[in-house]
Design a protein around this motif. Sequence first.
Motif, PDB file in Angstrom:
ATOM      1  N   TRP A   1       1.116  -1.184   0.451  1.00 24.10           N
ATOM      2  CA  TRP A   1       0.254  -0.107   0.054  1.00 24.10           C
ATOM      3  C   TRP A   1       1.090   0.995  -0.365  1.00 24.10           C
ATOM      4  CZ3 TRP A   1      -0.566   3.619   4.117  1.00 24.10           C
ATOM      5  CH2 TRP A   1      -1.564   4.688   3.497  1.00 24.10           C
ATOM      6  N   LEU A   2       2.104   1.364   0.685  1.00 20.63           N
ATOM      7  CA  LEU A   2       2.869   2.186   1.079  1.00 20.63           C
ATOM      8  C   LEU A   2       3.555   2.476  -0.270  1.00 20.63           C
ATOM      9  CD1 LEU A   2       4.598   2.343   4.105  1.00 20.63           C
ATOM     10  CD2 LEU A   2       2.923   4.088   3.108  1.00 20.63           C
ATOM     11  N   TYR A   3       3.685   1.507  -1.435  1.00 20.31           N
ATOM     12  CA  TYR A   3       4.792   1.436  -2.142  1.00 20.31           C
ATOM     13  C   TYR A   3       3.794   1.809  -3.309  1.00 20.31           C
ATOM     14  CZ  TYR A   3       7.093  -0.218  -6.295  1.00 20.31           C
ATOM     15  OH  TYR A   3       7.812   0.704  -7.630  1.00 20.31           O
ATOM     16  N   ALA A   4       2.450   1.440  -3.383  1.00 23.91           N
ATOM     17  CA  ALA A   4       1.526   2.153  -4.075  1.00 23.91           C
ATOM     18  C   ALA A   4       1.535   3.502  -4.240  1.00 23.91           C
ATOM     19  CB  ALA A   4       0.328   1.738  -4.183  1.00 23.91           C
ATOM     20  N   ARG A   5       1.116   4.293  -2.780  1.00 20.47           N
ATOM     21  CA  ARG A   5       1.163   5.925  -3.061  1.00 20.47           C
ATOM     22  C   ARG A   5       1.987   6.474  -3.377  1.00 20.47           C
ATOM     23  NH1 ARG A   5      -3.836   7.204   0.357  1.00 20.47           N
ATOM     24  NH2 ARG A   5      -2.983   9.484  -0.496  1.00 20.47           N
ATOM     25  N   VAL A   6       3.214   6.420  -2.478  1.00 22.72           N
ATOM     26  CA  VAL A   6       4.326   7.772  -3.246  1.00 22.72           C
ATOM     27  C   VAL A   6       4.876   6.773  -3.915  1.00 22.72           C
ATOM     28  CG1 VAL A   6       7.238   7.186  -2.286  1.00 22.72           C
ATOM     29  CG2 VAL A   6       6.012   6.161  -0.536  1.00 22.72           C
ATOM     30  N   SER A   7       4.865   5.291  -5.044  1.00 22.48           N
ATOM     31  CA  SER A   7       5.046   5.411  -7.049  1.00 22.48           C
ATOM     32  C   SER A   7       4.334   6.162  -7.591  1.00 22.48           C
ATOM     33  CB  SER A   7       5.821   3.964  -6.537  1.00 22.48           C
ATOM     34  OG  SER A   7       4.236   3.464  -6.871  1.00 22.48           O
ATOM     35  N   GLY A   8       3.318   6.345  -6.915  1.00 18.05           N
ATOM     36  CA  GLY A   8       2.402   6.810  -8.124  1.00 18.05           C
ATOM     37  C   GLY A   8       2.599   8.644  -8.294  1.00 18.05           C
ATOM     38  N   GLY A   9       3.417   8.535  -8.588  1.00 21.32           N
ATOM     39  CA  GLY A   9       3.735  10.297  -8.176  1.00 21.32           C
ATOM     40  C   GLY A   9       2.739  11.323  -8.078  1.00 21.32           C
ATOM     41  N   GLY A  10       2.502  11.340  -6.751  1.00 24.04           N
ATOM     42  CA  GLY A  10       1.161  12.023  -7.009  1.00 24.04           C
ATOM     43  C   GLY A  10       1.708  13.014  -5.385  1.00 24.04           C
ATOM     44  N   GLU A  11       1.366  13.093  -4.379  1.00 20.98           N
ATOM     45  CA  GLU A  11       1.599  13.693  -3.205  1.00 20.98           C
ATOM     46  C   GLU A  11       2.450  13.025  -2.033  1.00 20.98           C
ATOM     47  OE1 GLU A  11      -2.700  13.391  -0.636  1.00 20.98           O
ATOM     48  OE2 GLU A  11      -2.852  15.059  -2.181  1.00 20.98           O
ATOM     49  N   TRP A  12       2.840  12.168  -2.320  1.00 23.64           N
ATOM     50  CA  TRP A  12       3.880  10.973  -1.402  1.00 23.64           C
ATOM     51  C   TRP A  12       5.136  11.097  -2.217  1.00 23.64           C
ATOM     52  CZ3 TRP A  12       0.623   7.193   1.904  1.00 23.64           C
ATOM     53  CH2 TRP A  12      -0.768   8.436   2.676  1.00 23.64           C
ATOM     54  N   LEU A  13       5.810  11.387  -0.962  1.00 25.42           N
ATOM     55  CA  LEU A  13       7.282  11.157  -1.616  1.00 25.42           C
ATOM     56  C   LEU A  13       7.837  11.067  -0.217  1.00 25.42           C
ATOM     57  CD1 LEU A  13       8.296  14.299  -3.783  1.00 25.42           C
ATOM     58  CD2 LEU A  13       8.131  11.623  -4.576  1.00 25.42           C
ATOM     59  N   THR A  14       8.880   9.851  -0.155  1.00 27.02           N
ATOM     60  CA  THR A  14       9.759   9.351   0.897  1.00 27.02           C
ATOM     61  C   THR A  14      11.231  10.602   0.801  1.00 27.02           C
ATOM     62  OG1 THR A  14      11.756   8.052  -0.513  1.00 27.02           O
ATOM     63  CG2 THR A  14       9.788   6.659   1.093  1.00 27.02           C
ATOM     64  N   GLY A  15      11.620  10.643   2.220  1.00 21.31           N
ATOM     65  CA  GLY A  15      12.225  11.582   2.366  1.00 21.31           C
ATOM     66  C   GLY A  15      13.646  11.391   1.281  1.00 21.31           C
ATOM     67  N   ASP A  16      14.117  10.258   0.750  1.00 12.80           N
ATOM     68  CA  ASP A  16      14.968  10.255  -0.035  1.00 12.80           C
ATOM     69  C   ASP A  16      14.927  10.942  -1.225  1.00 12.80           C
ATOM     70  OD1 ASP A  16      13.898   8.149  -0.415  1.00 12.80           O
ATOM     71  OD2 ASP A  16      15.803   6.889  -0.497  1.00 12.80           O
ATOM     72  N   MET A  17      13.354  10.550  -1.444  1.00 15.97           N
ATOM     73  CA  MET A  17      13.214  11.261  -2.273  1.00 15.97           C
ATOM     74  C   MET A  17      12.700  13.235  -2.864  1.00 15.97           C
ATOM     75  SD  MET A  17      10.626   8.610  -3.309  1.00 15.97           S
ATOM     76  CE  MET A  17       9.834   8.790  -5.562  1.00 15.97           C
ATOM     77  N   LEU A  18      12.817  13.418  -2.180  1.00 14.23           N
ATOM     78  CA  LEU A  18      12.866  15.132  -1.930  1.00 14.23           C
ATOM     79  C   LEU A  18      13.968  15.815  -3.049  1.00 14.23           C
ATOM     80  CD1 LEU A  18      11.891  15.371   1.720  1.00 14.23           C
ATOM     81  CD2 LEU A  18      10.106  16.093   0.207  1.00 14.23           C
ATOM     82  N   ASP A  19      13.789  16.755  -3.647  1.00 10.79           N
ATOM     83  CA  ASP A  19      14.308  17.001  -4.259  1.00 10.79           C
ATOM     84  C   ASP A  19      15.051  18.594  -4.259  1.00 10.79           C
ATOM     85  OD1 ASP A  19      15.902  18.203  -6.865  1.00 10.79           O
ATOM     86  OD2 ASP A  19      14.431  17.996  -8.268  1.00 10.79           O
ATOM     87  N   TRP A  20      16.340  19.104  -4.710  1.00 12.19           N
ATOM     88  CA  TRP A  20      16.718  20.575  -3.971  1.00 12.19           C
ATOM     89  C   TRP A  20      15.416  21.824  -3.980  1.00 12.19           C
ATOM     90  CZ3 TRP A  20      15.524  24.739  -6.506  1.00 12.19           C
ATOM     91  CH2 TRP A  20      15.944  24.669  -8.505  1.00 12.19           C
ATOM     92  N   ASN A  21      14.748  21.258  -5.063  1.00 12.33           N
ATOM     93  CA  ASN A  21      13.727  22.560  -4.488  1.00 12.33           C
ATOM     94  C   ASN A  21      12.277  22.384  -4.341  1.00 12.33           C
ATOM     95  OD1 ASN A  21      12.476  20.772  -6.521  1.00 12.33           O
ATOM     96  ND2 ASN A  21      11.492  22.212  -7.244  1.00 12.33           N
ATOM     97  N   GLN A  22      12.302  21.298  -2.781  1.00 16.07           N
ATOM     98  CA  GLN A  22      11.099  20.891  -2.238  1.00 16.07           C
ATOM     99  C   GLN A  22      11.724  20.795  -0.580  1.00 16.07           C
ATOM    100  OE1 GLN A  22      11.392  16.941  -3.293  1.00 16.07           O
ATOM    101  NE2 GLN A  22       9.162  17.434  -5.160  1.00 16.07           N
TER     102      GLN A  22
END
Length: 75
Positions: free
Chosen positions: A50-71
Amino acid sequence: MITAIYRYERFDPAVNKELWRRIPRWRLRLMWLQAWLKHDKAARIGYRAWLYARVSGGGEWLTGDMLDWNQEVSK
């Protein structure tokens, strides 16, 4: 181990950054249980699926290591 999960809050035009807020683990578990009770397919497979589906969907959830420089994480 599952890293921290962040939810999109808003875009701050003053600093030209997206603001993200961390979702506490207890809240994630509660949201998963609610999805499970609503017969969500990913939630029925398991919490990690469920977490993988929510995070990998490219929506409003990200893991900490996926945050970019402008986030930025808001407190």
